[in-house]
Design an enzyme around this catalytic site. Structure first.
Site, mmCIF file in Angstrom:
data_model
loop_
_atom_site.group_PDB
_atom_site.id
_atom_site.type_symbol
_atom_site.label_atom_id
_atom_site.label_comp_id
_atom_site.label_asym_id
_atom_site.label_seq_id
_atom_site.Cartn_x
_atom_site.Cartn_y
_atom_site.Cartn_z
ATOM 1 N NE ARG A 19 -12.266 -16.481 -9.841
ATOM 2 C CZ ARG A 19 -11.544 -16.472 -9.222
ATOM 3 N NH1 ARG A 19 -10.272 -17.157 -9.281
ATOM 4 N NH2 ARG A 19 -12.092 -16.363 -7.913
ATOM 5 C CG ASP A 46 -13.450 2.855 -1.970
ATOM 6 O OD1 ASP A 46 -11.998 3.214 -1.319
ATOM 7 O OD2 ASP A 46 -13.342 1.369 -1.287
ATOM 8 C CE LYS A 79 -11.629 -1.879 0.838
ATOM 9 N NZ LYS A 79 -12.088 -1.467 -0.363
ATOM 10 C CB SER A 108 -1.054 -0.068 1.056
ATOM 11 O OG SER A 108 -1.966 1.207 1.414
ATOM 12 N N GLY A 148 -5.458 2.368 -10.792
ATOM 13 C CA GLY A 148 -6.559 2.917 -9.701
ATOM 14 C C GLY A 148 -5.944 4.000 -8.248
#
Length: 422
Positions: free
Chosen positions: A143, A94, A58, A15, A220
């Site tokens: 997926r 976010d 989260k 990070s 990002g």
């Protein structure tokens, strides 16, 4: 615990959050990796003023909070927690970060078809912002088949070749998937843009393909900086000016981007690299030296053992490690750009500078297995020159001494910083 602010998750070592918060907020910020069985006790101890939350917690943190913001509750994801007295308040910033990212790359997405790769918390954030911006239809790609009508599998994307935007919210392109892309962009001829929320590396294989296809794209890092700025406002109660966030984004991009030197044997890549490293205050890495260290053999010995193929394989293995680093000056061997896989690795975190010197200034050497004579050096030059030019972001030419090349590279980086801030 010394720091009162920090990041929890697993892992957190990759990070850039500490750099951002310390630059914008001026306070110390810790990176705290937490195993799942330690999450509850950490939150119950309330030994912090504010924390950010990254994967995989989260959603898991929500049950430990006293108050959850309406938006965070709607998304089922909290990435910012503030302690007020004995109570913990949860927010999702976010959304602010992805909104800033989308606005930077897409003037409009109204009535445009979007494929969101992934179905996790970040995909829900992206969907909310895209819906808010009027994108339609929006499909999540998974997926496995999903229960929701808006979820399709990767096999089913062939029926959506008319998609105009692709947003990657999966981890494919980072970590153990560093050299992978989640989807082939060539299958979508109507694409207007590609967004990858990954920020380390700066250029995932997906974004590199978008660049090669001349499709607008973004990583990002902007999302990370702008969500951090909003989290900081929750932490401190003080508003962060947009210009401060923009300056932090520019500085972070410059600090994390590798300076990669490519070019013929004998152009002085190692000399320029060492000088540039000292000038920029960065660690210098010589790829050939890394190969010797990894294999325990000199380069002539590797050629003697199995020819060029053995050396090239060792070179790629060394690059797979080195390319994951950020903020370094990297000097490559003369043939590092021969393989497409190598070029992709170099571009992951790097800006490539081709040190271009005329053939007549280069000297053959018996220490270089592929350029021991003037004739072989000339043949090598003719073969590789187009590759160097094609791979390079910047061609450094017209210099006579190493320090002149250093100056050219430094001026290029300053120009980019000014351009990014304008």
């Amino acid at each position: 615990m010394k720091e009162r602010y920090g990041l929890i998750g697993l892992p957190v070592g990759h990070s850039h959050s500490a750099r951002i918060h310390e630059r914008l907020g001026g306070y110390e910020y810790g990176l705290w990796p937490l195993e799942a069985d330690a999450l509850a006790s950490f939150l119950d101890a309330r030994d912090f003023d504010g924390i950010n939350v990254t994967m995989p917690y989260k959603s898991a943190v929500i049950e430990h909070l006293d108050v959850v913001d309406q938006l965070a509750a709607r998304l089922g994801a909290v990435n910012t927690i503030v302690r007020r007295g004995d109570s913990l308040f949860g927010f999702n910033t976010d959304v602010d970060g992805f909104r800033a990212l989308l606005q930077s790359v897409a003037p409009t997405v109204r009535e445009q078809k979007v494929l969101i790769l992934g179905t996790g918390a970040t995909s829900r954030t992206a969907r909310l912002v895209l819906e808010e911006a009027g994108a339609h239809p929006i499909w999540n790609v998974s997926r496995e088949p999903g229960d929701e009508a808006s979820v399709i599998t990767y096999d089913e994307t062939s029926a959506h070749r008319d998609a105009q935007w692709i947003v990657n919210t999966t981890p494919v392109g980072m970590g153990e998937h560093f050299d992978e892309a989640p989807i082939d962009l060539q299958a979508f001829p109507a694409l207007r843009g590609v967004i990858d929320v990954i920020y380390n590396p700066l250029a995932t294989p997906l974004l590199q393909q978008a660049r090669a296809l001349r499709i607008p794209h973004a990583n990002g890092l902007r999302m990370l900086v702008f969500q951090a700025a909003k989290a900081m406002e929750h932490f401190t109660g003080e508003r962060i000016d947009v210009s401060e966030a923009e300056n932090t984004l520019c500085a972070l991009t410059e600090e994390t981007e590798n300076v990669v030197l490519i070019g013929m044997p004998g152009v002085g890549k190692s000399t320029v690299g060492r000088l540039l490293g000292r000038s920029l205050g960065r660690r210098f890495v010589d790829l050939d030296a890394e190969i010797v260290k990894e294999t325990g053999h000199s380069i002539p010995e590797l050629f003697a053992q199995g020819g060029e193929a053995v050396f090239r394989d060792a070179e790629t293995r060394a690059l797979q490690k080195v390319a994951r680093e950020s903020g370094i000056v990297l000097s490559t061997g003369g043939g590092a750009v021969l393989r497409e896989a190598n070029r992709r690795l170099l571009r992951a975190n790097g800006r490539l500078y081709f040190l271009d010197r005329p053939l007549e200034t280069l000297e053959p050497s018996e220490d270089r297995p592929l350029a021991p004579s003037r004739e072989k050096l000339a043949a090598l030059y003719a073969e590789r020159l187009p590759l160097y030019r094609d791979a390079a972001d910047v061609i450094v030419s017209g210099y006579r001494e190493a320090m002149e090349a250093v100056g050219i590279i430094r001026r290029d980086r300053k120009r980019r910083q000014r351009k990014d801030r304008s």
